[in-house]
Design a protein around this motif. Structure first.
Motif, PDB file in Angstrom:
ATOM      1  N   ILE A 170      21.990  57.340 -24.845  1.00 13.24           N
ATOM      2  CA  ILE A 170      21.434  56.119 -25.434  1.00 13.24           C
ATOM      3  C   ILE A 170      20.093  56.327 -26.122  1.00 13.24           C
ATOM      4  CG2 ILE A 170      22.701  54.587 -23.900  1.00 13.24           C
ATOM      5  CD1 ILE A 170      20.150  54.128 -22.331  1.00 13.24           C
ATOM      6  N   THR A 171      19.428  57.436 -25.856  1.00 14.35           N
ATOM      7  CA  THR A 171      18.135  57.688 -26.486  1.00 14.35           C
ATOM      8  C   THR A 171      18.209  57.609 -28.011  1.00 14.35           C
ATOM      9  OG1 THR A 171      17.270  58.934 -24.617  1.00 14.35           O
ATOM     10  CG2 THR A 171      16.261  59.365 -26.762  1.00 14.35           C
ATOM     11  N   PRO A 172      19.185  58.241 -28.656  1.00 15.69           N
ATOM     12  CA  PRO A 172      19.242  58.122 -30.121  1.00 15.69           C
ATOM     13  C   PRO A 172      19.444  56.680 -30.592  1.00 15.69           C
ATOM     14  CG  PRO A 172      20.673  59.901 -29.368  1.00 15.69           C
ATOM     15  CD  PRO A 172      20.207  59.159 -28.150  1.00 15.69           C
ATOM     16  N   LEU A 173      20.191  55.909 -29.829  1.00 12.43           N
ATOM     17  CA  LEU A 173      20.404  54.502 -30.200  1.00 12.43           C
ATOM     18  C   LEU A 173      19.103  53.712 -30.097  1.00 12.43           C
ATOM     19  CD1 LEU A 173      23.718  53.940 -28.229  1.00 12.43           C
ATOM     20  CD2 LEU A 173      23.483  54.385 -30.677  1.00 12.43           C
ATOM     21  N   VAL A 174      18.377  53.947 -29.022  1.00 14.14           N
ATOM     22  CA  VAL A 174      17.105  53.239 -28.827  1.00 14.14           C
ATOM     23  C   VAL A 174      16.093  53.669 -29.889  1.00 14.14           C
ATOM     24  CG1 VAL A 174      15.168  52.913 -27.233  1.00 14.14           C
ATOM     25  CG2 VAL A 174      17.517  52.910 -26.365  1.00 14.14           C
ATOM     26  N   ASN A 175      16.128  54.950 -30.240  1.00 11.80           N
ATOM     27  CA  ASN A 175      15.153  55.462 -31.212  1.00 11.80           C
ATOM     28  C   ASN A 175      15.302  54.864 -32.608  1.00 11.80           C
ATOM     29  OD1 ASN A 175      13.860  57.049 -29.357  1.00 11.80           O
ATOM     30  ND2 ASN A 175      15.011  58.884 -29.853  1.00 11.80           N
ATOM     31  N   VAL A 176      16.469  54.359 -32.949  1.00 16.77           N
ATOM     32  CA  VAL A 176      16.649  53.785 -34.293  1.00 16.77           C
ATOM     33  C   VAL A 176      16.423  52.276 -34.339  1.00 16.77           C
ATOM     34  CG1 VAL A 176      18.213  55.614 -35.030  1.00 16.77           C
ATOM     35  CG2 VAL A 176      19.159  53.510 -34.075  1.00 16.77           C
ATOM     36  N   LEU A 177      16.076  51.683 -33.217  1.00 16.58           N
ATOM     37  CA  LEU A 177      15.814  50.242 -33.223  1.00 16.58           C
ATOM     38  C   LEU A 177      14.607  49.944 -34.104  1.00 16.58           C
ATOM     39  CD1 LEU A 177      16.351  49.398 -29.464  1.00 16.58           C
ATOM     40  CD2 LEU A 177      17.926  48.994 -31.352  1.00 16.58           C
ATOM     41  N   TYR A 178      14.697  48.916 -34.875  1.00  7.85           N
ATOM     42  CA  TYR A 178      13.632  48.600 -35.831  1.00  7.85           C
ATOM     43  C   TYR A 178      12.558  47.692 -35.240  1.00  7.85           C
ATOM     44  CZ  TYR A 178      16.121  44.170 -36.330  1.00  7.85           C
ATOM     45  OH  TYR A 178      16.721  42.981 -36.081  1.00  7.85           O
ATOM     46  N   PHE A 179      12.764  47.210 -34.028  1.00  8.75           N
ATOM     47  CA  PHE A 179      11.786  46.297 -33.434  1.00  8.75           C
ATOM     48  C   PHE A 179      11.077  46.950 -32.257  1.00  8.75           C
ATOM     49  CE2 PHE A 179      16.136  45.191 -32.225  1.00  8.75           C
ATOM     50  CZ  PHE A 179      16.135  45.523 -30.886  1.00  8.75           C
ATOM     51  N   LYS A 180      10.605  48.161 -32.463  1.00  8.07           N
ATOM     52  CA  LYS A 180       9.996  48.938 -31.382  1.00  8.07           C
ATOM     53  C   LYS A 180       8.695  48.343 -30.851  1.00  8.07           C
ATOM     54  CE  LYS A 180      12.098  53.309 -32.238  1.00  8.07           C
ATOM     55  NZ  LYS A 180      12.033  54.645 -31.781  1.00  8.07           N
ATOM     56  N   ALA A 181       8.078  47.456 -31.574  1.00 16.22           N
ATOM     57  CA  ALA A 181       6.826  46.869 -31.111  1.00 16.22           C
ATOM     58  C   ALA A 181       7.063  45.678 -30.187  1.00 16.22           C
ATOM     59  CB  ALA A 181       5.978  46.438 -32.302  1.00 16.22           C
ATOM     60  N   ALA A 182       8.295  45.209 -30.129  1.00 14.61           N
ATOM     61  CA  ALA A 182       8.595  44.035 -29.308  1.00 14.61           C
ATOM     62  C   ALA A 182       8.659  44.420 -27.826  1.00 14.61           C
ATOM     63  CB  ALA A 182       9.923  43.429 -29.740  1.00 14.61           C
ATOM     64  N   PRO A 183       8.288  43.516 -26.941  1.00 14.04           N
ATOM     65  CA  PRO A 183       8.348  43.789 -25.501  1.00 14.04           C
ATOM     66  C   PRO A 183       9.761  43.555 -24.955  1.00 14.04           C
ATOM     67  CG  PRO A 183       7.404  41.647 -25.854  1.00 14.04           C
ATOM     68  CD  PRO A 183       7.648  42.243 -27.222  1.00 14.04           C
TER      69      PRO A 183
END
Length: 63
Positions: free
Chosen positions: A16-29
């Motif tokens: 799942i790391t690659p999936l999480v890494n491409v999320l565009y809302f990384k600043a959101a909590p």
């Protein structure tokens, strides 16, 4: 058995790391941004449980 559980948790992290890494809302909590770290920490705890379980069993058998 517990080592296998820890291995499965770590495999999930790798998947799942690659999936999480491409999320565009990384600043959101959001929890998803912490899930890999949480799963890795859980794997470490499971491994410690394994050590503790073996030690407890050895103490019980020594009685």
């Amino acid at each position: 058995m517990l080592t296998q559980v820890a291995g499965c948790l770590r495999q999930t992290v790798r998947e799942i790391t690659p999936l999480v890494n491409v999320l565009y809302f990384k600043a959101a909590p959001l929890a998803v941004l912490e899930c890999c770290a949480t799963l890795e920490a859980l794997a470490e705890e499971v491994e410690q449980d394994d050590v503790q379980t073996v030690a407890e069993r050895a103490r019980e058998e020594a009685r």
